[in-house]
Design an enzyme around this catalytic site. Structure first.
Site, short mmCIF file in Angstrom:
data_model
loop_
_atom_site.label_atom_id
_atom_site.label_comp_id
_atom_site.label_asym_id
_atom_site.label_seq_id
_atom_site.Cartn_x
_atom_site.Cartn_y
_atom_site.Cartn_z
N GLY A 132 15.02 -78.40 -47.93
CA GLY A 132 16.17 -77.89 -47.20
C GLY A 132 16.73 -78.93 -46.26
CD1 TRP A 133 20.73 -78.29 -46.40
CD2 TRP A 133 21.72 -78.91 -44.49
NE1 TRP A 133 21.89 -77.56 -46.29
CE2 TRP A 133 22.52 -77.92 -45.12
CE3 TRP A 133 22.15 -79.45 -43.27
CZ2 TRP A 133 23.71 -77.46 -44.57
CZ3 TRP A 133 23.34 -78.99 -42.73
CH2 TRP A 133 24.11 -78.01 -43.38
N GLY A 134 18.88 -79.35 -42.12
CA GLY A 134 19.40 -78.80 -40.88
C GLY A 134 20.38 -79.78 -40.28
CG ASP B 193 17.74 -70.93 -33.68
OD1 ASP B 193 18.48 -69.93 -33.70
OD2 ASP B 193 17.86 -71.87 -34.49
#
Length: 444
Positions: free
Chosen positions: A82-84, A206
């Site tokens: 994944g990515w952020g 978060d």
């Protein structure tokens, strides 16, 4: 911490409304939820599936490729997880300990590096206080710096975990999961929050379904530890240049989301004018045609009718199979993504939490503490049970989403207040009635 460092910490902790720094998951945004994507253009040009190429430059992402080695061959990249906004995350093989791990590669700009070191500090504190791995929080296994064409990148190595809770919600087709399963998930989440809040004085800031991971994948065939997929060997090449940024076209500087919306409108226009085209049916989101017989020879052919029925049957079977896997999933889970975490006594910014899980005190700009995480936790409980978010305000011409959110909260608390008042009166009335003496009546 110097003033410059404090300013850098503040700026790097600021989050976009629909974007978090998702460190350990493959679904970084609430894709496919209602019309949120169509109603507004996100602040970034990225989609939830791809981080784009714009930030593959000096100070940005490192161009990781399958087979790349990190830390003198200790970790070999297998595929992307994944990515952020801050980093990309990759499945890697730990050649020293013979295990799969999640490798997070941070952007190389100075403020991203400082943010990563803050995260490492928090993660080390979490790991040091949990030697038995019983606190339901992700484990940091290693961290180091990696030099590449775009700069020096802080890399963090985590234990490999499974799917996030949003994926679990998707597997149940957004219809919610049974309450006993919700309670089991909540038990693990509360163990993690209790450890963070009471023992370490850490606020996650978060908390959302994407940042809570099951310890194993829902679909066993997607677990590299069980599927028997052969390992990707380390590549022998040197570092290649990062992907090229596509040239700016003469479209007035449209973002990817704007282009996507234009393409959707174009597809709908084509569908309206070319009903007999088989390509239009395949472009539909669910692949089905609710308009019945279109009166064309091709559409009415037994071969195509049979193909449509098979596709619909396969899709229903796929949904049923996913739901069965979700019902059998191991519900043990862990809290992840501490890229925006802070301490109760040392906070970096007042701009925290993804909007759908944002507590009232943060919206009002007031002080916050560990109760902010508990508000997000309650929203997650509702979402697990129903499959839908509790709060999803939309802006209008004369009001913004925060105002809608606060109005909804005011109405909710007003209703709950009247409900409590009514209940209290009923209780008092019941007490008054029970105090009336029991007079005996004699028949004459």
């Amino acid at each position: 911490m110097s003033e410059a460092e404090a300013a850098g910490s503040l700026s790097r902790r600021r989050m976009e409304d629909e974007e978090g720094a998702a460190a350990m998951e493959a679904d970084a945004a609430h894709s496919g939820r209602g019309e949120a994507e169509d109603e507004e253009v996100e602040s970034s040009d990225y989609t939830s599936e791809d981080e784009g190429t714009e930030d593959y430059r000096r100070g940005g992402y490192h161009a990781v490729r399958v087979g790349d080695s990190f830390k003198q061959g200790a970790y070999v990249v297998q595929y992307k997880l994944g990515w952020g906004h801050f980093s990309t995350v990759w499945l890697a093989w730990d050649t020293v300990h013979s295990r799969y791990v999640a490798l997070k590669v941070q952007k190389s700009a100075q403020h991203y590096t400082e943010a990563a070191m803050d995260e490492v500090k928090i993660l080390k504190q979490i790991a040091d206080g949990d030697p038995d791995d019983s606190k339901c929080v992700v484990k940091l296994l290693d961290h180091f710096k990696h030099s590449g064409p775009n700069g020096n990148h802080v890399c963090m190595v985590f234990e490999f975990l499974g799917d996030n809770l949003l994926t679990l919600i998707k597997y149940t087709d957004y219809r919610g999961i049974p309450l006993p399963m919700v309670k089991e998930i909540c038990r693990h989440v509360l163990i993690g929050l209790d450890y963070l809040h009471r023992t370490l004085s850490i606020i996650h800031t978060d908390l959302k379904p994407e940042n809570i991971l099951l310890v194993s994948t829902i679909d066993p065939t997607k677990d590299p530890r069980k599927s028997g997929v052969p390992l990707v060997p380390p590549s022998m090449r040197t570092d290649e240049p990062p992907p090229k940024v596509p040239a700016q076209s003469g479209n007035g500087g449209l973002t990817k989301n704007q282009k996507k919306k234009i393409r959707k409108k174009a597809k709908r226009a084509v569908a309206a004018t070319s009903e007999g085209s088989s390509a239009v049916a395949s472009a539909d989101t669910d692949g089905s045609d609710d308009r019945g017989d279109l009166g064309t020879t091709n559409e009415g052919s037994p071969r195509q009718d049979g193909a449509k029925k098979r596709v619909t049957r396969d899709r229903r079977g796929s949904k049923g199979a996913k739901k069965m896997m979700a019902m059998k999933a191991d519900l043990k889970c862990k809290l992840v993504d501490f890229g925006n975490a802070c301490w109760t006594y040392k906070q970096f910014t007042n701009d925290i939490q993804t909007r759908q899980y944002r507590c009232p005190e943060v919206i009002l700009g007031s002080k916050y503490s560990t109760s902010a995480d508990m508000w997000s936790f309650a929203c997650i409980c509702f979402e697990l049970a129903t499959g839908d978010v509790l709060f999803d305000p939309h802006s209008g011409d004369n009001f913004d989403r925060d105002e809608v959110y606060l109005f909804f909260l005011h109405s909710l608390f007003f209703f709950l207040g009247h409900l409590l008042y009514f209940s209290w009166n009923c209780i008092q009335e019941r007490k008054r009635i029970t105090r009336i003496p029991d007079y005996k009546c004699t028949l004459i």
